[in-house]
Design a protein around this motif. Structure first.
Motif, PDB file in Angstrom:
ATOM      1  N   MET A   1       1.069  -1.338  -0.148  1.00  0.00           N
ATOM      2  CA  MET A   1      -0.539  -0.042   0.350  1.00  0.00           C
ATOM      3  C   MET A   1       0.775   1.732  -0.019  1.00  0.00           C
ATOM      4  SD  MET A   1      -3.314   1.088  -0.265  1.00  0.00           S
ATOM      5  CE  MET A   1      -4.150  -0.269   0.620  1.00  0.00           C
ATOM      6  N   ALA A   2       0.785   2.354  -1.020  1.00  0.00           N
ATOM      7  CA  ALA A   2       1.779   3.602  -1.638  1.00  0.00           C
ATOM      8  C   ALA A   2       1.230   5.016   0.600  1.00  0.00           C
ATOM      9  CB  ALA A   2       0.933   4.822  -2.577  1.00  0.00           C
ATOM     10  N   ALA A   3       2.431   5.221   0.516  1.00  0.00           N
ATOM     11  CA  ALA A   3       2.014   5.605   2.379  1.00  0.00           C
ATOM     12  C   ALA A   3       0.726   7.010   1.989  1.00  0.00           C
ATOM     13  CB  ALA A   3       3.285   7.060   1.931  1.00  0.00           C
ATOM     14  N   ASN A   4       0.674   6.921   2.795  1.00  0.00           N
ATOM     15  CA  ASN A   4      -0.602   8.157   3.268  1.00  0.00           C
ATOM     16  C   ASN A   4      -0.562   9.382   2.338  1.00  0.00           C
ATOM     17  OD1 ASN A   4      -3.065   9.773   3.865  1.00  0.00           O
ATOM     18  ND2 ASN A   4      -2.827   9.206   5.943  1.00  0.00           N
ATOM     19  N   PRO A   5      -1.473  10.034   0.979  1.00  0.00           N
ATOM     20  CA  PRO A   5      -0.771  10.602   0.428  1.00  0.00           C
ATOM     21  C   PRO A   5      -1.202  12.164   0.761  1.00  0.00           C
ATOM     22  CG  PRO A   5      -2.788   9.879  -0.421  1.00  0.00           C
ATOM     23  CD  PRO A   5      -2.308   8.831   0.853  1.00  0.00           C
ATOM     24  N   PHE A   6      -2.482  11.919   2.044  1.00  0.00           N
ATOM     25  CA  PHE A   6      -2.618  13.485   2.530  1.00  0.00           C
ATOM     26  C   PHE A   6      -1.266  13.398   3.644  1.00  0.00           C
ATOM     27  CE2 PHE A   6      -6.135  10.737   1.298  1.00  0.00           C
ATOM     28  CZ  PHE A   6      -6.718  11.901   0.737  1.00  0.00           C
ATOM     29  N   LEU A   7      -0.827  13.110   4.239  1.00  0.00           N
ATOM     30  CA  LEU A   7       0.630  13.281   4.993  1.00  0.00           C
ATOM     31  C   LEU A   7       2.097  13.656   3.941  1.00  0.00           C
ATOM     32  CD1 LEU A   7      -0.525  10.727   8.609  1.00  0.00           C
ATOM     33  CD2 LEU A   7      -1.138  13.175   7.703  1.00  0.00           C
ATOM     34  N   ALA A   8       2.309  13.662   3.197  1.00  0.00           N
ATOM     35  CA  ALA A   8       3.332  13.215   2.281  1.00  0.00           C
ATOM     36  C   ALA A   8       3.793  15.048   2.729  1.00  0.00           C
ATOM     37  CB  ALA A   8       2.373  13.123   1.057  1.00  0.00           C
ATOM     38  N   SER A   9       5.182  14.337   2.615  1.00  0.00           N
ATOM     39  CA  SER A   9       6.216  15.785   2.008  1.00  0.00           C
ATOM     40  C   SER A   9       5.916  16.618   1.037  1.00  0.00           C
ATOM     41  CB  SER A   9       7.737  15.398   2.641  1.00  0.00           C
ATOM     42  OG  SER A   9       7.772  14.766   1.780  1.00  0.00           O
ATOM     43  N   GLU A  10       7.078  18.143   0.915  1.00  0.00           N
ATOM     44  CA  GLU A  10       7.037  18.981   0.345  1.00  0.00           C
ATOM     45  C   GLU A  10       8.036  18.193  -0.627  1.00  0.00           C
ATOM     46  OE1 GLU A  10       8.231  22.375   1.057  1.00  0.00           O
ATOM     47  OE2 GLU A  10       6.932  23.055   2.962  1.00  0.00           O
ATOM     48  N   THR A  11       8.326  17.507  -0.390  1.00  0.00           N
ATOM     49  CA  THR A  11       9.438  16.472  -1.302  1.00  0.00           C
ATOM     50  C   THR A  11       7.891  15.390  -2.415  1.00  0.00           C
ATOM     51  OG1 THR A  11      11.135  16.356  -0.176  1.00  0.00           O
ATOM     52  CG2 THR A  11      11.004  14.642  -2.153  1.00  0.00           C
ATOM     53  N   ARG A  12       7.088  14.746  -1.235  1.00  0.00           N
ATOM     54  CA  ARG A  12       6.063  14.193  -2.361  1.00  0.00           C
ATOM     55  C   ARG A  12       5.667  15.057  -3.392  1.00  0.00           C
ATOM     56  NH1 ARG A  12       3.796   9.705  -1.899  1.00  0.00           N
ATOM     57  NH2 ARG A  12       1.848   9.487  -2.986  1.00  0.00           N
ATOM     58  N   ASP A  13       5.292  16.208  -2.878  1.00  0.00           N
ATOM     59  CA  ASP A  13       4.291  16.997  -3.455  1.00  0.00           C
ATOM     60  C   ASP A  13       4.957  17.567  -5.102  1.00  0.00           C
ATOM     61  OD1 ASP A  13       2.553  16.590  -2.440  1.00  0.00           O
ATOM     62  OD2 ASP A  13       3.232  18.784  -1.287  1.00  0.00           O
ATOM     63  N   GLU A  14       6.907  17.620  -4.850  1.00  0.00           N
ATOM     64  CA  GLU A  14       7.548  18.006  -6.062  1.00  0.00           C
ATOM     65  C   GLU A  14       7.636  16.712  -7.187  1.00  0.00           C
ATOM     66  OE1 GLU A  14      11.253  19.253  -4.375  1.00  0.00           O
ATOM     67  OE2 GLU A  14      10.481  21.100  -3.098  1.00  0.00           O
ATOM     68  N   GLU A  15       7.570  15.504  -6.678  1.00  0.00           N
ATOM     69  CA  GLU A  15       7.989  14.295  -7.617  1.00  0.00           C
ATOM     70  C   GLU A  15       6.979  14.179  -7.780  1.00  0.00           C
ATOM     71  OE1 GLU A  15       8.378  11.142  -4.846  1.00  0.00           O
ATOM     72  OE2 GLU A  15      10.592  11.540  -3.926  1.00  0.00           O
ATOM     73  N   ASP A  16       5.290  14.598  -6.977  1.00  0.00           N
ATOM     74  CA  ASP A  16       4.096  14.301  -7.854  1.00  0.00           C
ATOM     75  C   ASP A  16       4.374  15.263  -9.412  1.00  0.00           C
ATOM     76  OD1 ASP A  16       3.471  12.399  -6.516  1.00  0.00           O
ATOM     77  OD2 ASP A  16       1.788  13.680  -4.926  1.00  0.00           O
ATOM     78  N   ALA A  17       4.394  16.643  -8.461  1.00  0.00           N
ATOM     79  CA  ALA A  17       4.359  17.471  -9.542  1.00  0.00           C
ATOM     80  C   ALA A  17       4.610  16.914 -10.980  1.00  0.00           C
ATOM     81  CB  ALA A  17       4.639  18.913  -9.582  1.00  0.00           C
ATOM     82  N   ALA A  18       6.507  16.963 -10.953  1.00  0.00           N
ATOM     83  CA  ALA A  18       7.294  16.363 -11.970  1.00  0.00           C
ATOM     84  C   ALA A  18       6.593  15.272 -12.877  1.00  0.00           C
ATOM     85  CB  ALA A  18       8.316  16.147 -11.514  1.00  0.00           C
ATOM     86  N   LEU A  19       6.173  14.105 -12.158  1.00  0.00           N
ATOM     87  CA  LEU A  19       4.907  13.291 -13.048  1.00  0.00           C
ATOM     88  C   LEU A  19       4.037  13.185 -13.929  1.00  0.00           C
ATOM     89  CD1 LEU A  19       5.365  10.334 -10.156  1.00  0.00           C
ATOM     90  CD2 LEU A  19       6.374  10.177 -11.868  1.00  0.00           C
ATOM     91  N   ALA A  20       3.671  14.648 -13.523  1.00  0.00           N
ATOM     92  CA  ALA A  20       2.420  14.994 -13.284  1.00  0.00           C
ATOM     93  C   ALA A  20       2.394  15.609 -15.520  1.00  0.00           C
ATOM     94  CB  ALA A  20       1.426  15.906 -12.807  1.00  0.00           C
ATOM     95  N   ALA A  21       3.791  16.345 -14.818  1.00  0.00           N
ATOM     96  CA  ALA A  21       4.091  17.558 -16.157  1.00  0.00           C
ATOM     97  C   ALA A  21       4.796  15.894 -17.266  1.00  0.00           C
ATOM     98  CB  ALA A  21       5.145  17.659 -15.572  1.00  0.00           C
ATOM     99  N   SER A  22       5.216  14.868 -16.592  1.00  0.00           N
ATOM    100  CA  SER A  22       5.747  14.820 -17.788  1.00  0.00           C
ATOM    101  C   SER A  22       4.487  13.183 -18.308  1.00  0.00           C
ATOM    102  CB  SER A  22       6.528  12.967 -17.894  1.00  0.00           C
ATOM    103  OG  SER A  22       7.839  13.830 -16.733  1.00  0.00           O
ATOM    104  N   ALA A  23       3.364  13.449 -17.701  1.00  0.00           N
ATOM    105  CA  ALA A  23       2.501  12.373 -17.738  1.00  0.00           C
ATOM    106  C   ALA A  23       1.584  13.307 -18.959  1.00  0.00           C
ATOM    107  CB  ALA A  23       1.517  12.002 -16.463  1.00  0.00           C
ATOM    108  N   ALA A  24       1.531  14.488 -18.742  1.00  0.00           N
ATOM    109  CA  ALA A  24       0.736  15.207 -19.400  1.00  0.00           C
ATOM    110  C   ALA A  24       1.535  15.556 -21.152  1.00  0.00           C
ATOM    111  CB  ALA A  24       0.979  16.798 -18.908  1.00  0.00           C
ATOM    112  N   ARG A  25       2.545  15.146 -21.218  1.00  0.00           N
ATOM    113  CA  ARG A  25       2.989  15.458 -22.201  1.00  0.00           C
ATOM    114  C   ARG A  25       3.088  13.325 -23.252  1.00  0.00           C
ATOM    115  NH1 ARG A  25       7.051  18.155 -19.229  1.00  0.00           N
ATOM    116  NH2 ARG A  25       8.813  16.024 -19.100  1.00  0.00           N
ATOM    117  N   GLY A  26       2.170  12.777 -22.302  1.00  0.00           N
ATOM    118  CA  GLY A  26       2.163  11.707 -22.653  1.00  0.00           C
ATOM    119  C   GLY A  26       2.781  10.410 -22.438  1.00  0.00           C
TER     120      GLY A  26
END
Length: 298
Positions: A1-26
């Motif tokens: 089970m993935a870590a609780n996203p509601f208790l995520a750190s700022e580093t996790r938020d930065e990782e999510d943003a990078a993944l989302a940008a890549s995902a948006a490019r296909g």
């Protein structure tokens, strides 16, 4: 089970943003990694919203599809977590009412239904007997999830985010488009309604109440709410349950709000249904016509 996203750190938020940008490019791998971080928690929110695992899986797929089809709209003004769960909660609030939502409509009605279930010894077959503790736990989990259905949809989301998933009020409020003060007010009301019912009915909370999970399980089975050979919620957590039962069956008259929430929070995290499970949901989404259309894939 993935870590609780509601208790995520700022580093996790930065990782999510990078993944989302890549995902948006296909980038399919980036999208898959991002969805894997969130789908189990989305599914567990869905289970607490509509109780039925099959309906919860379908609702999860719909919510994930909305995230996928809108991922190019994520601009990083908030964390991806907040952006994604705002889509999820709106999807859940707008969804067609599940069958059990029509059956369990209020604490008063639910209380009368529970009172009508006879108290009896649970008889099991020789094959089922080794899993007696699991089967009783299934009865407890199903009954408590039924209590959540007595709350309005908004109250269910507020209580699940705030007390079960332990989301800080600032984050939960952002997800729901509320002020932090308004979120805490709604959480207080949801707690009050749930605690009032449990204090009046539940033997786990108040020993003066006659209701006992092991004595109601037979009635739940007769009513079709419990299938010993097809457990929906308890999973295979027998060793963990043995330790919990002893602790939770002690006198609980002095339980405070945290203890009520802990009973719900201690529910095992649910995995999507067995046929293909988590991977099946993800594969179906990434192979769907909507995904291919958005990213111009053959």
């Amino acid at each position: 089970m993935a870590a609780n996203p509601f208790l995520a750190s700022e580093t996790r938020d930065e990782e999510d943003a990078a993944l989302a940008a890549s995902a948006a490019r296909g980038d399919r791998e980036a999208l898959e990694a991002l969805i894997r971080r969130y789908q189990a928690w989305i599914y567990n929110l869905a289970v607490r919203m509509i109780l039925n695992p099959q309906d919860a899986q379908e609702l999860t797929q719909e919510a994930l599809l909305r995230i996928i089809t809108r991922i190019a709209q994520f601009e990083g003004r908030s964390s991806f977590r907040t952006w994604a769960y705002r889509i999820v909660t709106n999807c859940f609030l707008d969804a067609k009412r599940g069958q059990l939502e029509g059956f369990i409509t209020s604490f008063d009605d639910y209380g009368r239904d529970l009172d009508a279930i006879p108290m009896a010894a649970l008889t099991l077959t020789a094959d089922q007997e080794p899993d007696r503790a699991l089967i009783v736990e299934e009865a407890k989990l199903g009954c408590m999830l039924g209590m959540l259905l007595c709350l309005s949809r908004e109250q269910r989301i507020v209580y699940t985010l705030g007390d079960i998933f332990e989301a800080p009020s600032k984050i939960a409020a952002e997800i729901l488009g509320l002020s932090a003060v308004n979120f805490r007010q709604k959480l207080t009301r949801a707690r009050r309604d749930l605690i009032s019912f449990m204090q009046d009915k539940c033997g786990l909370i108040n020993q003066a109440n006659p209701c006992r999970c092991d004595r109601k399980a037979a009635g739940f089975r007769q009513a079709g709410w419990l299938e010993p050979d097809r457990l929906k919620f308890a999973g295979r957590h027998l060793q963990r349950i043995k330790g919990k039962v002893a602790a939770e069956s002690a006198p609980l008259d002095d339980f405070v709000e945290e203890a009520y929430a802990r009973l719900f929070r201690d529910h095992p995290m649910q995995e999507p249904l067995a046929e293909g499970g988590t991977q099946a949901i993800l594969s179906d989404l990434l192979d769907s016509p909507e995904y291919k259309r958005i990213f111009d894939l053959p």
